[in-house]
Design an enzyme around this catalytic site. Sequence first.
Site, mmCIF file in Angstrom:
data_model
loop_
_atom_site.group_PDB
_atom_site.id
_atom_site.type_symbol
_atom_site.label_atom_id
_atom_site.label_comp_id
_atom_site.label_asym_id
_atom_site.label_seq_id
_atom_site.Cartn_x
_atom_site.Cartn_y
_atom_site.Cartn_z
ATOM 1 N N ASP A 71 0.714 -1.277 0.049
ATOM 2 C CA ASP A 71 0.033 0.072 0.127
ATOM 3 C C ASP A 71 0.894 1.163 0.012
ATOM 4 O O ASP A 71 0.411 2.213 0.577
ATOM 5 C CB ASP A 71 -0.947 0.208 1.236
ATOM 6 C CG ASP A 71 -2.032 -0.759 1.128
ATOM 7 O OD1 ASP A 71 -2.353 -1.321 -0.026
ATOM 8 O OD2 ASP A 71 -2.677 -1.036 2.053
ATOM 9 N N HIS B 14 30.200 6.238 -4.728
ATOM 10 C CA HIS B 14 28.663 6.293 -4.614
ATOM 11 C C HIS B 14 28.271 6.126 -3.187
ATOM 12 O O HIS B 14 27.192 5.117 -3.007
ATOM 13 C CB HIS B 14 27.916 5.370 -5.658
ATOM 14 C CG HIS B 14 28.309 5.600 -7.083
ATOM 15 N ND1 HIS B 14 28.268 4.702 -8.014
ATOM 16 C CD2 HIS B 14 28.451 6.759 -7.642
ATOM 17 C CE1 HIS B 14 28.437 5.435 -9.251
ATOM 18 N NE2 HIS B 14 28.522 6.760 -9.016
ATOM 19 N N ASP C 29 28.178 15.693 -1.841
ATOM 20 C CA ASP C 29 27.414 15.663 -3.428
ATOM 21 C C ASP C 29 25.838 15.638 -3.228
ATOM 22 O O ASP C 29 25.280 14.434 -3.043
ATOM 23 C CB ASP C 29 28.050 14.327 -4.280
ATOM 24 C CG ASP C 29 27.810 14.550 -5.626
ATOM 25 O OD1 ASP C 29 27.008 15.277 -6.136
ATOM 26 O OD2 ASP C 29 28.317 13.723 -6.405
ATOM 27 N N ASP D 264 23.428 19.737 -9.548
ATOM 28 C CA ASP D 264 24.331 18.481 -9.107
ATOM 29 C C ASP D 264 25.697 19.228 -8.616
ATOM 30 O O ASP D 264 26.534 19.787 -9.313
ATOM 31 C CB ASP D 264 24.666 17.759 -10.326
ATOM 32 C CG ASP D 264 25.574 16.417 -10.056
ATOM 33 O OD1 ASP D 264 25.953 16.194 -8.839
ATOM 34 O OD2 ASP D 264 25.887 15.715 -10.968
ATOM 35 N N HIS E 278 37.134 8.857 -12.435
ATOM 36 C CA HIS E 278 35.928 8.898 -13.109
ATOM 37 C C HIS E 278 36.097 10.234 -14.026
ATOM 38 O O HIS E 278 37.229 10.822 -14.031
ATOM 39 C CB HIS E 278 34.682 9.386 -12.214
ATOM 40 C CG HIS E 278 34.906 10.266 -11.372
ATOM 41 N ND1 HIS E 278 34.899 11.651 -11.710
ATOM 42 C CD2 HIS E 278 35.285 10.503 -9.846
ATOM 43 C CE1 HIS E 278 35.139 12.602 -10.614
ATOM 44 N NE2 HIS E 278 35.440 11.880 -9.461
ATOM 45 N N HIS F 94 29.279 15.326 -17.151
ATOM 46 C CA HIS F 94 28.451 14.644 -17.780
ATOM 47 C C HIS F 94 27.320 15.616 -18.352
ATOM 48 O O HIS F 94 27.639 16.789 -17.646
ATOM 49 C CB HIS F 94 27.889 13.361 -16.868
ATOM 50 C CG HIS F 94 27.376 14.022 -15.466
ATOM 51 N ND1 HIS F 94 26.303 14.647 -15.270
ATOM 52 C CD2 HIS F 94 27.984 13.852 -14.374
ATOM 53 C CE1 HIS F 94 26.074 14.672 -14.084
ATOM 54 N NE2 HIS F 94 27.101 14.467 -13.379
ATOM 55 N N HIS G 102 22.255 12.709 -14.747
ATOM 56 C CA HIS G 102 23.275 12.156 -15.810
ATOM 57 C C HIS G 102 22.358 12.240 -17.184
ATOM 58 O O HIS G 102 21.694 11.308 -17.644
ATOM 59 C CB HIS G 102 23.745 10.829 -15.747
ATOM 60 C CG HIS G 102 24.634 10.600 -14.502
ATOM 61 N ND1 HIS G 102 25.025 9.668 -14.350
ATOM 62 C CD2 HIS G 102 25.144 11.623 -13.913
ATOM 63 C CE1 HIS G 102 25.807 9.647 -13.239
ATOM 64 N NE2 HIS G 102 26.132 11.117 -12.814
ATOM 65 N N GLU H 134 33.590 18.210 -12.466
ATOM 66 C CA GLU H 134 33.725 17.873 -11.299
ATOM 67 C C GLU H 134 35.004 16.900 -11.097
ATOM 68 O O GLU H 134 34.823 15.840 -10.878
ATOM 69 C CB GLU H 134 32.362 16.726 -11.107
ATOM 70 C CG GLU H 134 32.141 15.757 -12.117
ATOM 71 C CD GLU H 134 30.891 14.898 -11.638
ATOM 72 O OE1 GLU H 134 31.081 14.634 -10.331
ATOM 73 O OE2 GLU H 134 29.827 15.130 -12.463
ATOM 74 N N TYR I 68 40.942 10.823 -4.781
ATOM 75 C CA TYR I 68 40.468 9.599 -3.676
ATOM 76 C C TYR I 68 41.623 8.972 -3.590
ATOM 77 O O TYR I 68 42.088 8.113 -4.404
ATOM 78 C CB TYR I 68 39.294 9.020 -4.268
ATOM 79 C CG TYR I 68 38.332 9.828 -5.057
ATOM 80 C CD1 TYR I 68 37.228 10.617 -4.230
ATOM 81 C CD2 TYR I 68 38.281 10.077 -6.458
ATOM 82 C CE1 TYR I 68 36.280 11.304 -5.068
ATOM 83 C CE2 TYR I 68 37.236 10.591 -7.205
ATOM 84 C CZ TYR I 68 36.613 11.661 -6.178
ATOM 85 O OH TYR I 68 35.524 12.439 -6.820
ATOM 86 N N ARG J 274 36.219 16.106 -4.077
ATOM 87 C CA ARG J 274 35.619 16.378 -5.266
ATOM 88 C C ARG J 274 34.979 17.685 -5.281
ATOM 89 O O ARG J 274 34.553 18.012 -4.290
ATOM 90 C CB ARG J 274 34.611 15.268 -5.658
ATOM 91 C CG ARG J 274 33.777 15.540 -6.952
ATOM 92 C CD ARG J 274 32.962 14.389 -7.823
ATOM 93 N NE ARG J 274 31.817 14.005 -6.869
ATOM 94 C CZ ARG J 274 31.821 12.633 -6.186
ATOM 95 N NH1 ARG J 274 33.088 11.934 -5.764
ATOM 96 N NH2 ARG J 274 30.929 12.580 -5.423
ATOM 97 N N GLU K 278 32.545 20.132 -7.476
ATOM 98 C CA GLU K 278 31.720 19.938 -8.657
ATOM 99 C C GLU K 278 30.727 21.125 -8.978
ATOM 100 O O GLU K 278 29.976 21.447 -7.991
ATOM 101 C CB GLU K 278 30.731 18.641 -8.761
ATOM 102 C CG GLU K 278 29.503 18.524 -9.667
ATOM 103 C CD GLU K 278 29.027 16.985 -9.644
ATOM 104 O OE1 GLU K 278 29.000 16.720 -8.361
ATOM 105 O OE2 GLU K 278 28.541 16.753 -10.471
HETATM 106 N N1 GLY Z 1 25.864 13.307 -8.254
HETATM 107 C C1 GLY Z 1 26.054 12.539 -9.490
HETATM 108 C C2 GLY Z 1 27.325 12.760 -10.132
HETATM 109 O O1 GLY Z 1 28.073 13.764 -9.596
HETATM 110 O O2 GLY Z 1 27.406 12.233 -11.154
HETATM 111 MN MN MN Z 2 27.724 14.915 -11.371
HETATM 112 MN MN MN Z 3 27.379 14.996 -8.113
#
Ligand code: GLY
Ligand code: MN
Ligand code: MN
Length: 451
Positions: free
Chosen positions: A47, A253, A270, A281, A360, A364, A371, A394, A398, A415, A417
């Site tokens: 529910d 993540h 983030d 973001d 990374h 993006h 994304h 970004e 690390y 990071r 961003e």
């Molecule tokens: N918050 C997701 C990224 O930075 O790609």
């Molecule tokens: Mn991002």
């Molecule tokens: Mn992000």
Amino acid sequence: MERSQALTGNSFEAHQQRRLALIERMIRGGGGIAVIPTSPEQARNRDTHYPYRADSYFQYLTGFTEPEAVLVIVVGRSDAPPQSILFCREKNLEREIWDGFRHGPEGACEVFGFDAAHAIGELDSKLPEMLADQPALWFSIGQDAGWDRRIASALNTVRAESRSGKRAPATVRDVRAELDAMRLVKDAAELGIMRRAAAISTTAHIRAMRFVAPGRFEYEVEAELLHEFRRQGCEYPAYTSIVAGGANACVLHYVGNDQVLRDGDLLLIDAGGELTGYASDITRSFPVNGRFSGPQADVYDMVLDAQAAAIAAVRPGGTFADPHEAALKVLAQGMLDLKLLQGSLDGVIESESYKRFYMHRTSHWLGKDVHDVGEYKEGEHWAPLLPGMVLTIEPGCYIRPADDVPKAFWNIGVRIEDDAVVTAAACEIITLAAPKKIADIEALMRDGRGG
Ligand code: GLY
Ligand code: MN
Ligand code: MN
């Protein structure tokens, strides 16, 4: 009208323009019929449903945020002008008492500017008739198994009537290819919402910086972010907020957000709000106690310099790869200077040994989806940057504990961003209000508490 604008934050003219732009693309592609359903509701447990979020393509073309709705665009027949038709839930007093307002076909037609609207229950009986004799069906095949079956069944119904001269569309084309290209370059209405989503999210980061102190828990900080997003009108966070203290920042993540914040550690946040279907973001990294240590500052300034180089590389005429390549050069040199890596700059870039600390990419696309859709590369060629595109910048670093890594840097994860709109001349950073210079962060955390 007022109600729909509150729901979509957007005039229906912008959505109508987008439907017309899709119609032009379909005409150039030989015409046909497009079927674009919204997302299904998702049960969470008994529910209880996950908060409903309309499909990005569907809301891009309609601004309509109710579940159980389908947009049909008919372009194919030369004797009639193109038509945008909505199928949606009917008005239903009892359901509206339990679950809330429904526009109903008539109301939706009037408020959102469709050429016609029908009850969603009529879709399956009307689809074969609408598909018959169309040159092509434009549909997001493979996105949802239930919809694939429903469409296949409608096509088979048309095929079964071939003896009466009716033909099913000879081709099925992925309508997402056209919509992705459209969504990649944002229009003025979209940029207006994205600037506002970004502004709200910067205030959430500032709120978090004021709040953070040793002994607080990551989830308490997350609650501050969510409070600020919602307080200022965001419907949801654009993605699960990452609130990562100390070593947790080295988990890209990390979303557990359940650990205590410790004196002497950095905190990586983030997080971004989603406003009327558009994401922001932002990442900021800062000390839990308000003062960067020497090694933390070394890594932080390296990442900040890399971000500045990447931002300077965002301009029309450049490509999507330029900011990443600019950031990489600064990060690779910085890793050599800090003795995280050995060798030459060219050697580090060539061998990709930097990936141990920066695994990374730098950017993006950003839009309705965090994304966002849109091609990054065609064959060997990176996507050109055009005014109206929005991308994140970004870079990060690390550093996990290892025998060959100076101990002073262990468990530092940084990071930074921001969100960049490509302009005619270069780019506009729409998230600048969240402090990122060391002196500005330290001043805010020293003087801004309780503010
Ligand atoms: N918050 C997701 C990224 O930075 O790609
Ligand atoms: Mn991002
Ligand atoms: Mn992000």
